[in-house]
Design a protein around this motif. Structure first.
Motif, PDB file in Angstrom:
ATOM      1  N   HIS A  44       0.778  -1.153  -0.044  1.00  0.00           N
ATOM      2  CA  HIS A  44      -0.122   0.074  -0.133  1.00  0.00           C
ATOM      3  C   HIS A  44       1.040   1.325  -0.095  1.00  0.00           C
ATOM      4  O   HIS A  44       0.441   2.295  -0.203  1.00  0.00           O
ATOM      5  CB  HIS A  44      -1.038   0.188   1.268  1.00  0.00           C
ATOM      6  N   THR A  48     -13.749  -5.983  -4.050  1.00  0.00           N
ATOM      7  CA  THR A  48     -13.614  -4.784  -4.425  1.00  0.00           C
ATOM      8  C   THR A  48     -14.644  -3.516  -3.659  1.00  0.00           C
ATOM      9  O   THR A  48     -14.585  -2.449  -3.734  1.00  0.00           O
ATOM     10  CB  THR A  48     -13.748  -4.344  -5.914  1.00  0.00           C
ATOM     11  N   SER A  49     -15.666  -4.120  -3.034  1.00  0.00           N
ATOM     12  CA  SER A  49     -16.592  -3.412  -2.530  1.00  0.00           C
ATOM     13  C   SER A  49     -17.455  -4.259  -1.332  1.00  0.00           C
ATOM     14  O   SER A  49     -17.421  -5.470  -1.577  1.00  0.00           O
ATOM     15  CB  SER A  49     -17.645  -2.869  -3.414  1.00  0.00           C
ATOM     16  N   VAL A  90      -7.250  -4.674  -0.541  1.00  0.00           N
ATOM     17  CA  VAL A  90      -7.170  -3.353  -1.463  1.00  0.00           C
ATOM     18  C   VAL A  90      -6.330  -2.472  -0.787  1.00  0.00           C
ATOM     19  O   VAL A  90      -5.686  -2.444   0.125  1.00  0.00           O
ATOM     20  CB  VAL A  90      -8.692  -2.894  -1.488  1.00  0.00           C
ATOM     21  N   SER A  91      -6.315  -1.331  -1.675  1.00  0.00           N
ATOM     22  CA  SER A  91      -5.596  -0.203  -1.085  1.00  0.00           C
ATOM     23  C   SER A  91      -6.205   0.074   0.155  1.00  0.00           C
ATOM     24  O   SER A  91      -7.454   0.377   0.451  1.00  0.00           O
ATOM     25  CB  SER A  91      -5.295   0.877  -2.372  1.00  0.00           C
ATOM     26  N   ASP A 105      -6.432   3.231   1.001  1.00  0.00           N
ATOM     27  CA  ASP A 105      -7.164   4.319   0.772  1.00  0.00           C
ATOM     28  C   ASP A 105      -8.784   4.099   0.441  1.00  0.00           C
ATOM     29  O   ASP A 105      -9.606   4.941   0.154  1.00  0.00           O
ATOM     30  CB  ASP A 105      -6.836   5.371  -0.508  1.00  0.00           C
ATOM     31  N   ASN A 106      -8.833   2.712   0.120  1.00  0.00           N
ATOM     32  CA  ASN A 106     -10.250   2.456  -0.497  1.00  0.00           C
ATOM     33  C   ASN A 106     -11.137   2.248   0.640  1.00  0.00           C
ATOM     34  O   ASN A 106     -10.932   2.016   1.744  1.00  0.00           O
ATOM     35  CB  ASN A 106      -9.908   0.712  -1.243  1.00  0.00           C
ATOM     36  N   LYS A 107     -12.590   2.204   0.249  1.00  0.00           N
ATOM     37  CA  LYS A 107     -13.521   2.375   1.200  1.00  0.00           C
ATOM     38  C   LYS A 107     -13.813   0.831   1.861  1.00  0.00           C
ATOM     39  O   LYS A 107     -13.915   0.848   3.007  1.00  0.00           O
ATOM     40  CB  LYS A 107     -14.750   2.462   0.655  1.00  0.00           C
ATOM     41  N   TRP A 120     -11.136  -1.095   2.927  1.00  0.00           N
ATOM     42  CA  TRP A 120     -10.131  -1.193   3.882  1.00  0.00           C
ATOM     43  C   TRP A 120     -10.864  -0.274   5.041  1.00  0.00           C
ATOM     44  O   TRP A 120     -10.576  -0.768   6.430  1.00  0.00           O
ATOM     45  CB  TRP A 120      -8.944  -0.569   3.682  1.00  0.00           C
TER      46      TRP A 120
END
Length: 779
Positions: A55, A694-695, A724-725, A727-729, A731
């Protein structure tokens, strides 16, 4: 154990082994997946196993960037020059620091004007930002970065495509557009009269209204330049079913044309409003909800229903049908039984005119189909117009009306005035609105699906630069067109592939052909209505039978295809819709078909697709162990589970049960009645590969938290690979829900499955060493 027997890959930074009790034969998979001691000796001090470094793009040596950034150097030894040279003395910036620096730079550039100037000049910009959606705001930023002018007219042109194509219109296109409009009018205006009179059971002029109003509105708002909207057989038949139902409920009589037109206007208004609101709320994805077998079965059923319905007027059995009880409003099977048992009651001249008309139409259609590949100009030949005009001339000259052949008669508006405006949503129409609600929704949905097929077939070629096909804008355009048409009691009009294909093949270049078609239809309504008086109704019914035949003849191809691939589910759906529609009613067939299709969609969406993974021998790849388990290697004490999709309330309902089956049996295909096949010790470590997550929504996050908590309560170590990164929702949800803390911290989230396996072996050695050290102390 001698030091040489220790696996060189297992290390905890720069410190030596904490014990001498490492297993003699550690996991071959985990040993083969670790890095050599020479490669780790320098890295482990700065990059200990723990928080995933993927990350942090500045520290990540396995980042998916060019090899130039990480593997190539200009020369040996340290250096502090060059764009890509490493600078040891300066620590790598974090993402947050970088964002602050970029923001400060942007702020320094925009801080030149005074505050008063900003207040005076930026109020428009502030108001614009309040009104714009997030996607429009992002697009504005992107446009500024690339030097593209960002203005309201750009967005307005997107939602009103007329502003795009009218600026690009060329006079050289006018000839093709006018020719296409004339051709479509000559072929389909007689069809509109027939649809209104024979299928929708409203005055024939209401069919012409659908060509006078709807194409014009669609040309302003539609996103497919070559598509021409107009009345279709299916929608007209559904309107007719609403009119018949209104009569059956005692709301009117068979000869009350004004009431029938009002009911049709209400039905079309509801259908238009439904489609329009679907577009406003961005439900264009619904064109993918109903399957191809559903549409094919439904369209074929409509073709059969229309074909059998039109046998009665074509064979001259109208008078007998009026006297026979239950035929006019009966099922398709009842009408077919009536035709077969009352052939002796036919009107001979009417039957001859109808049958000959149908045969001539079909023969000319087949001739055009065979000649068109060699002679494309054949498409311009108005065969249907010639049949209609010739039959009208013969009816006038030979006096067919006096001999008992029914003719169209005087074509006029039910109210006595053409283009009478009437609000379809008046409170006085509330009874009709309630009766028409369900079927009107189906009219809108079916029309949109049919239009979507036509638009996708025609929209691939960008005739007008900048016009992009959009399902949501198509919904708005079709809904607005039918809403306006309903105010004049027009029958429903949507896009049709056949009509649009004629538009394209006869020279149509832009939506101007639709506007010209509307103008031609208005001229016909104002000046040519008396000429329609002698049109024989058997010939108009024969035109509809030809259309019904074209709907039916497409089904055998799909049936053969599904038979070849053994698609029994698809064939069953087609058969159910066909049988219910023919033996019972059109509405029931639609309802059951939509219900079965939605059940299939829901079943597919709610099925978890988690997989147990095994390693492909002699490689870094992991594959689904349920397909070929004999070809994969498994890790003792580890269960590797891949979650290949977003986690939502829909697909997490059965996630716990399917995960439990993987624990017990090593496969999700085992029957739960079996006893445990996989030993408990095989599940000491659970590794979730969440690259596909992814979500997540709240329900999915809650279920995942409960699963992780249950494992931790049982003493099972949990790892996550390829997250995921940060910065992703997703995470943020993992942190807020406590999942990160439950598993033991960020260091349990690693870049790859092999990294998680390495960590499990390290922790196994540490636990084994601690136990051995405690026993040595006791002894």
């Amino acid at each position: 154990m001698p030091p040489s027997s220790r696996p060189p890959s297992i290390t905890t930074g720069s410190r030596p082994y904490p014990h001498d009790h490492a297993p003699l034969t550690p996991s071959g998979l985990r040993q083969s997946r670790t890095v050599s001691s020479s490669s780790m000796s320098d890295d482990t001090t700065e990059h200990p196993p723990g928080p995933s470094t993927r990350h942090d793009p500045f520290n990540d040596e396995t980042n998916e960037t060019t090899s130039l950034l990480h593997h190539e150097r200009a020369h040996d030894g340290p250096c502090d020059h060059g764009t890509f040279s490493p600078r040891v003395s300066s620590p790598p910036p974090r993402a947050g620091t970088l964002d602050v620096e970029i923001g400060s730079l942007a702020g320094s550039e925009s801080s030149v004007p005074s505050s008063e100037t900003q207040l005076k000049g930026n109020w428009k910009k502030t108001f614009s930002n309040k009104v714009k959606s997030k996607k429009m705001t992002d697009s504005s930023t992107l446009a500024q970065q690339h030097g593209v002018k960002d203005s309201w007219t750009m967005y307005l042109s997107y939602y009103v495509p007329f502003l795009i194509w009218i600026k690009q219109y060329k006079w050289s296109w006018l000839k093709g557009d006018f020719t296409a409009a004339i051709t479509i009018a000559s072929m389909y205006l007689p069809m509109a009269l027939s649809y209104a009179d024979n299928l929708a059971h409203v005055p024939p002029i209401n069919g012409l209204y659908a060509f006078a109003i709807n194409p014009f509105v669609y040309a302003l708002l539609g996103s497919c330049p070559l598509m021409v909207v107009g009345p279709e057989a299916a929608g007209s038949l559904l309107v007719g079913s609403i009119v018949k139902n209104s009569i059956d409920l005692g709301h009117g009589e068979d000869d009350n044309a004004v009431l029938q037109a009002k009911v049709a206007g209400v039905a079309v208004g509801i259908a238009g409003a439904t489609v329009f609101l679907m577009g406003v709320f961005r439900l264009g994805f619904l064109d993918s909800v109903l399957s191809r077998p559903f549409l094919r079965g439904f369209i074929s059923a409509i073709g059969i229903v229309i074909f059998i319905d039109q046998l009665i007027p074509v064979l001259g059995l109208n008078r007998a049908a009026k006297t026979a009880p239950g035929v006019a409003h009966g099922s398709t099977v009842q009408k077919l039984e009536f035709v077969l048992t009352h052939l002796s009651d036919r009107h001979n001249l009417t039957a001859i005119v109808g049958i000959v008309g149908f045969v001539v139409i079909m023969v000319l259609r087949e001739i055009k189909r065979r000649l068109q590949p060699r002679y494309p100009g054949v498409a311009y030949f108005p065969d249907r117009l010639i049949v209609v005009v010739l039959s009208a001339v013969l009816a006038w000259s030979l006096g067919w009306e006096q001999k008992g052949v029914p003719v169209l008669g005087k074509v006029e508006a039910a109210s006595g005035h053409v283009f009478t405006f009437r609000n379809p949503f008046q409170l006085s129409h509330m009874n009709h609105i309630r009766d028409a609600m369900g079927t009107s929704f189906l009219i809108g949905m079916l029309g949109f699906f049919e239009s979507s097929v036509a638009a996708k077939s025609l929209g691939g070629q960008e005739v007008v630069e900048g016009m992009q096909l959009s399902p949501n804008r198509e919904l708005v355009a079709l809904g607005a067109a039918n809403l306006v048409g309903s105010c004049f009691m027009a029958i429903p009009a949507f896009g049709g592939y056949g009509r649009s294909k004629v538009n394209k093949s006869t020279g149509g270049k832009s939506p101007m052909s639709s506007i010209l078609l509307s103008v031609i239809t208005v001229i016909c309504i104002l000046f040519l209505l008396p000429w329609f008086y002698y049109l024989p109704k058997p010939v108009l019914s024969a035109l509809i039978m030809a259309v019904a035949w074209s709907l039916i003849e497409e089904a055998p191809h799909d049936v053969k295809f599904f038979l070849r691939i053994k698609g029994w589910t698809e064939l069953s759906l087609m058969a159910v819709i066909l049988a219910v529609t023919i033996f019972f009613s059109l509405n029931l067939g639609i309802a059951i078909g939509i219900g079965l299709s939605l059940l299939q969609v829901i079943r597919h969406a709610t099925r978890p697709r988690i997989q147990i993974l095994g390693r492909v021998p002699n490689s870094d790849r992991f594959a689904n162990a349920e397909e070929h388990p004999e070809e994969l290697e498994f890790v003792e004490g580890c269960l590797i589970v891949k979650i290949p999709e977003p986690l939502t309330f829909a697909n997490t309902g059965e996630l716990k049960n399917r995960l439990r089956r993987l624990e017990l049996y090593g496969t999700a295909n085992a029957h739960p009645a079996l006893p445990r096949l996989r030993p408990q010790a095989s599940n000491r470590n659970i590794i979730f590969d969440i690259h596909g997550v992814t979500s997540m929504d709240g329900s999915g996050t809650q279920v995942l938290e409960e699963i992780v908590r249950n494992y931790r309560d049982r003493g099972v170590r949990v790892f996550f690979s390829r997250p995921v990164s940060r910065d992703n929702k997703v995470w943020h949800l993992l942190e807020r829900s406590g999942i990160v803390e439950l598993v033991g911290g960020r260091h349990r989230f690693v870049d790859d499955v092999k990294d998680a396996l390495r960590m499990t072996e390290i922790e196994d050695f540490e636990e084994t060493g601690a136990c051995a050290h405690a026993s040595d102390n006791l002894s």
